[in-house]
Design a protein around this motif. Structure first.
Motif, PDB file in Angstrom:
ATOM      1  N   ASP A  66       0.808  -1.217   0.000  1.00 29.84           N
ATOM      2  CA  ASP A  66       0.000   0.000   0.000  1.00 29.84           C
ATOM      3  C   ASP A  66       0.840   1.266   0.000  1.00 29.84           C
ATOM      4  N   LEU A  67       1.996   1.239  -0.640  1.00 25.17           N
ATOM      5  CA  LEU A  67       2.833   2.425  -0.745  1.00 25.17           C
ATOM      6  C   LEU A  67       2.368   3.181  -1.981  1.00 25.17           C
ATOM      7  N   GLU A  68       1.562   4.201  -1.760  1.00 24.48           N
ATOM      8  CA  GLU A  68       0.939   4.941  -2.852  1.00 24.48           C
ATOM      9  C   GLU A  68       1.610   6.297  -3.017  1.00 24.48           C
ATOM     10  N   VAL A  69       2.212   6.529  -4.173  1.00 19.88           N
ATOM     11  CA  VAL A  69       2.930   7.775  -4.449  1.00 19.88           C
ATOM     12  C   VAL A  69       1.942   8.925  -4.572  1.00 19.88           C
ATOM     13  N   PHE A  70       2.302  10.078  -3.978  1.00 20.61           N
ATOM     14  CA  PHE A  70       1.475  11.280  -4.061  1.00 20.61           C
ATOM     15  C   PHE A  70       1.879  12.113  -5.271  1.00 20.61           C
ATOM     16  N   THR A  71       2.974  12.837  -5.196  1.00 24.46           N
ATOM     17  CA  THR A  71       3.394  13.677  -6.317  1.00 24.46           C
ATOM     18  C   THR A  71       4.451  12.998  -7.166  1.00 24.46           C
ATOM     19  N   THR A  72       5.458  12.438  -6.533  1.00 22.82           N
ATOM     20  CA  THR A  72       6.537  11.782  -7.263  1.00 22.82           C
ATOM     21  C   THR A  72       7.311  10.882  -6.321  1.00 22.82           C
ATOM     22  N   ALA A  73       8.009   9.936  -6.896  1.00 19.10           N
ATOM     23  CA  ALA A  73       8.995   9.136  -6.168  1.00 19.10           C
ATOM     24  C   ALA A  73      10.168   8.974  -7.125  1.00 19.10           C
ATOM     25  N   GLU A  74      11.209   9.733  -6.873  1.00 23.72           N
ATOM     26  CA  GLU A  74      12.404   9.702  -7.717  1.00 23.72           C
ATOM     27  C   GLU A  74      13.362   8.690  -7.108  1.00 23.72           C
ATOM     28  N   VAL A  75      13.480   7.545  -7.762  1.00 21.26           N
ATOM     29  CA  VAL A  75      14.247   6.428  -7.227  1.00 21.26           C
ATOM     30  C   VAL A  75      15.514   6.239  -8.058  1.00 21.26           C
ATOM     31  N   VAL A  76      16.661   6.198  -7.379  1.00 22.75           N
ATOM     32  CA  VAL A  76      17.936   5.904  -8.021  1.00 22.75           C
ATOM     33  C   VAL A  76      18.332   4.498  -7.581  1.00 22.75           C
ATOM     34  N   ILE A  77      18.550   3.612  -8.546  1.00 25.51           N
ATOM     35  CA  ILE A  77      18.829   2.209  -8.265  1.00 25.51           C
ATOM     36  C   ILE A  77      20.241   1.866  -8.721  1.00 25.51           C
ATOM     37  N   GLY A  78      20.963   1.097  -7.901  1.00 26.03           N
ATOM     38  CA  GLY A  78      22.282   0.599  -8.263  1.00 26.03           C
ATOM     39  C   GLY A  78      22.207  -0.895  -8.508  1.00 26.03           C
ATOM     40  N   GLU A  79      23.100  -1.399  -9.341  1.00 24.65           N
ATOM     41  CA  GLU A  79      23.114  -2.816  -9.661  1.00 24.65           C
ATOM     42  C   GLU A  79      24.432  -3.436  -9.211  1.00 24.65           C
ATOM     43  N   ALA A  80      24.336  -4.587  -8.569  1.00 26.15           N
ATOM     44  CA  ALA A  80      25.514  -5.353  -8.164  1.00 26.15           C
ATOM     45  C   ALA A  80      25.527  -6.611  -9.032  1.00 26.15           C
ATOM     46  N   ALA A  81      25.971  -6.465 -10.284  1.00 23.92           N
ATOM     47  CA  ALA A  81      25.864  -7.522 -11.285  1.00 23.92           C
ATOM     48  C   ALA A  81      26.644  -8.779 -10.925  1.00 23.92           C
ATOM     49  N   ASP A  82      27.700  -8.666 -10.123  1.00 17.77           N
ATOM     50  CA  ASP A  82      28.530  -9.821  -9.776  1.00 17.77           C
ATOM     51  C   ASP A  82      28.050 -10.549  -8.523  1.00 17.77           C
TER      52      ASP A  82
END
Length: 107
Positions: A66-82
């Protein structure tokens, strides 16, 4: 790696909850600023959030839904490919705990 934004609805499990006592759950409704969002994203996403209300009071916990965004959610994601992130049941805590290991490179 980071997130800013706001929500109008959230369901959180608080720190006192256990695998057998899940009544430490709160349902928030209203306008809340996201001041922190951390965790791992995979098949079994595991996220923790801190939210502040209009008076600056902050509450946080394990995101259950139930995490409902109001105006925005700017998400920066990192990847640990190894690395491979999996969860294994921990008999001591009663929760599936994160185990991090090398990702197999064989095809």
């Amino acid at each position: 790696m980071t997130c800013v934004g706001s929500v109008t609805k959230a369901t959180l499990r608080l720190a006192n909850a256990s695998a057998t006592n899940t009544n430490e759950v709160i349902h928030l409704s209203g306008r809340y600023e996201i001041v922190s969002l951390v965790g791992t994203l995979n098949r079994d996403a595991h996220l923790h959030i801190s939210l502040s209300d209009a008076e600056g009071r902050t509450i946080g916990g394990h995101v259950l839904g139930d995490l409902e965004v109001f105006t925005t959610a700017e998400v920066v994601i990192g990847e640990a490919a190894d690395l491979l992130f999996i969860r294994e049941m921990d008999d001591q805590t009663g929760f599936p705990e994160l185990v991090v290991g090398p990702r197999s490179t064989t095809k």
